[in-house]
Design an enzyme around this catalytic site. Structure first.
Site, PDB file in Angstrom:
ATOM      1  N   ASP A 242      -8.569  -5.337  -6.256  1.00 48.22           N
ATOM      2  CA  ASP A 242      -8.413  -4.557  -5.369  1.00 48.22           C
ATOM      3  C   ASP A 242      -8.604  -3.155  -5.477  1.00 48.22           C
ATOM      4  OD1 ASP A 242      -7.176  -2.529  -3.635  1.00 48.22           O
ATOM      5  OD2 ASP A 242      -4.670  -3.264  -4.237  1.00 48.22           O
TER       6      ASP A 242
ATOM      7  N   SER B 129       0.934  -0.941  -0.109  1.00 47.13           N
ATOM      8  CA  SER B 129       0.267  -0.199  -0.503  1.00 47.13           C
ATOM      9  C   SER B 129       0.464   1.245  -0.208  1.00 47.13           C
ATOM     10  CB  SER B 129      -0.392   0.090   1.777  1.00 47.13           C
ATOM     11  OG  SER B 129      -2.271   0.425   0.731  1.00 47.13           O
TER      12      SER B 129
ATOM     13  N   HIS C 230      -6.562  -5.994  -1.502  1.00 49.09           N
ATOM     14  CA  HIS C 230      -5.009  -5.051  -1.511  1.00 49.09           C
ATOM     15  C   HIS C 230      -4.047  -5.928   0.193  1.00 49.09           C
ATOM     16  CE1 HIS C 230      -3.800  -1.073  -1.471  1.00 49.09           C
ATOM     17  NE2 HIS C 230      -3.946  -1.022   0.273  1.00 49.09           N
TER      18      HIS C 230
END
Ligand code: NAG
Ligand code: NAG
Ligand code: NAG
Ligand code: NAG
Ligand code: NAG
Ligand code: NAG
Length: 494
Positions: free
Chosen positions: A437, A175, A462
């Site tokens: 995601d 991320s 994710h």
């Protein structure tokens, strides 16, 4: 990496349905901080994660400023073999979770190659407090550039003190920290040999309507009717919000903590965004394996939400939408839903380290206002929700930090100028990417070169490849983990 806050985050791992949980925390008069106890190193995971502290500069870009502070980090030496590489897990927009020092894909790699494992907490998050509070004036020391310079200084110093100068250093992150992993290699190639940048949104953008477009497609891949039903419900709700006579019913239907009050655009936008949030969170974290982080497990998946939306016995789509919201509240044992922008504003402008948004919400929104944007607006026609347009998000920058929309646009453009956005040019960075995601829309999804490969993982959400393996993992996820390892092994020989 795991923690809790109140904005639609891009964390690898937040407690699911952060908005709901945070709001109920307020409703019950608890600090959000109370929830951090769940993730505290001495409560779960068998305890005994030793915190270590590193003396760091406050401002890396001003030689005349010698102020210092203490940055938290963790070490796991159990896999290290002399001459092995050094792996650095980069912390992100929440407390660094020491669960990562005991499990996660990177440790299986570390075991195979005999790596020393370090994790550095990001400045201004968790216990890494560079300043006395979170005033807007102090937050000017919060940026990805300062964070990378922290990493560089940490890397140099650790290498000197532990005799690891000639080791190969590899950065990991998922991320936002995935982007940092890529940028660390980009900006400090002499300090980091290779990077694994999982689910990394490397392209900054003020408006990010594509996020909800992916939510539409991810719901549709379960059931083509599903996003259409969500849209219908959301449209009905928006229509009803125009008539204050409906507020009593809406308050009841969605089990709100106090009677719905809509005085400004922000009031309705915040309410609508909160409800949409359950769909956004479920899609972003669908069927992942974050339980090891002490994140409360849930069996709510895209499939479950779409089954509720298809259940005609519940009434019209609007009633099913309300049922989804209540299902979430039941799952998280919440008494009622607080969807008031006024309390959100009050929490977000509290500048104390003890404040309700100090778990990361205030800091991350500051970073979006001054570096990244990433606003998940409803500005695209190809998504199911209505009512939280870009202007609502942009106005928060002014409300919370006195950052104007012009300053925001300029800052985001500068971020891409500085790092290259999609056109990042470097080497030895691998970009794993999960197809469902929503953040993949800002990631590297095609190989840039053989030295900058993308790894596509169809059907995962994710950061899925970072979590510990499970027997029910999709075969393509298993292959992706192996593939990343093969790439790394090759690079470690270079
Ligand atoms: C290091 O990781 C291994 C494997 O997960 C674990 O057994 C060990 O307890 C960890 N050590 C520390 C200090 O966390
Ligand atoms: C509120 O709900 C009741 C029962 O469902 C319904 O009869 C009534 O018309 C609703 N009121 C408004 C203002 O929509
Ligand atoms: C989730 O699990 C709980 C407890 O195990 C169960 O009561 C509930 O019905 C499950 N919900 C769904 C939607 O599967
Ligand atoms: C900020 O939050 C802290 C902790 O909840 C509280 O004690 C303090 O009064 C708040 N400050 C303001 C200005 O509201
Ligand atoms: C807000 O920003 C403007 C322009 O930078 C500045 O003139 C003004 O003093 C700031 N207001 C506050 C309250 O800081
Ligand atoms: C990454 O994901 C996107 C979206 O699913 C996909 O189109 C793309 O092909 C993937 N990247 C690679 C390299 O396969």
């Amino acid at each position: 990496m795991a923690f809790l806050w109140c904005c639609r985050s891009l964390l690898c791992s937040v407690t699911l349905f952060s908005v709901f949980v945070c709001l109920v925390a307020v409703a019950e008069g608890k600090h959000f901080k109370g929830f951090h106890v769940v993730h505290d190193e001495h409560t779960e995971h068998g305890g005994a994660f030793e915190e270590q502290w590193f003396t760091q500069k406050l401002d890396h870009f001003n030689g005349a400023d010698s102020r210092e502070w203490k940055q938290r980090y963790f070490v796991n030496e159990s896999f290290y073999r002399a001459g092995g590489p050094v792996f650095v897990m980069i912390g992100g927009e929440g407390p660094a979770n020491p669960a990562w020092m005991q499990s996660g894909t990177w440790l299986t790699y570390a075991e195979k190659v005999g790596a020393l494992c370090l994790m550095l907490e990001h400045r201004f998050y968790g216990k890494s407090h560079p300043t006395v509070d979170l005033s807007t004036d102090n937050l000017r020391f919060l940026s990805s550039r300062q964070a990378l310079a922290d990493l560089a200084h940490f890397r140099t110093n650790m290498a000197d003190t532990r005799g690891l100068t000639n080791s190969r250093w590899v950065a990991f992150g998922g991320s936002y920290p995935g982007s940092l992993a890529a940028w660390f290699r980009l900006k400090y190639p002499h300090l980091v040999h290779a990077s694994v940048a999982t689910s990394a949104p490397v392209h900054a953008t003020v408006n990010f309507p594509e996020y909800l477009e992916v939510v539409w497609r991810s719901l549709a891949s379960e059931d083509t009717q599903c996003p259409l039903l969500v849209k219908k419900a959301s449209d009905t709700l928006v229509e009803r919000l125009k008539d204050p006579k409906t507020y009593e019913n809406i308050t009841k239907d969605f089990n709100l903590c106090s009677k719905l009050q809509i005085q400004t655009e922000a009031d309705s936008a915040y309410f609508l965004e909160t409800l949409a949030g359950s769909f956004m969170d479920v899609v972003q974290y669908n069927e992942d394996n974050r339980g090891f982080e002490g994140v409360k497990g849930t069996n709510i998946t895209i499939q479950v939400l779409c089954a509720v939306m298809a259940d005609t016995s519940l009434g019209e789509p609007y009633a099913r939408y309300a049922a989804v919201s209540r299902l979430m509240m039941d799952t998280f044992s919440m008494k009622c839903l607080d969807a008031s922008f006024t309390s959100y504003l009050r929490d977000m402008t509290n500048t104390s380290w003890e404040g309700p948004a100090a778990g990361g919400g205030r800091q991350w929104v500051y970073q979006t206002c001054t570096e990244f944007g990433f606003y998940q607006s409803t500005d695209s026609p190809n998504q199911p929700f209505t009512g939280f347009p870009l202007v609502y998000h942009v106005k928060q920058c002014a409300d919370f930090f006195n950052v104007s929309s012009e300053e925001l646009a300029e800052a985001v453009a500068q971020t891409n100028e500085y790092y290259g956005g999609y056109s990042i040019r470097s080497s030895r960075i691998v970009f794993p990417n999960g197809s469902i995601d929503p953040w993949h829309a800002l990631g590297i999804t095609l190989d840039i070169s053989t030295d900058l490969p993308a790894v596509f993982i169809k059907g995962t959400a994710h950061c899925a490849n970072m979590y510990p393996a499970r027997s029910e993992d999709l075969p393509q996820l298993v292959m992706a983990r192996d593939h990343v390892f093969l790439v790394l092994q090759q690079w470690l020989k270079q």
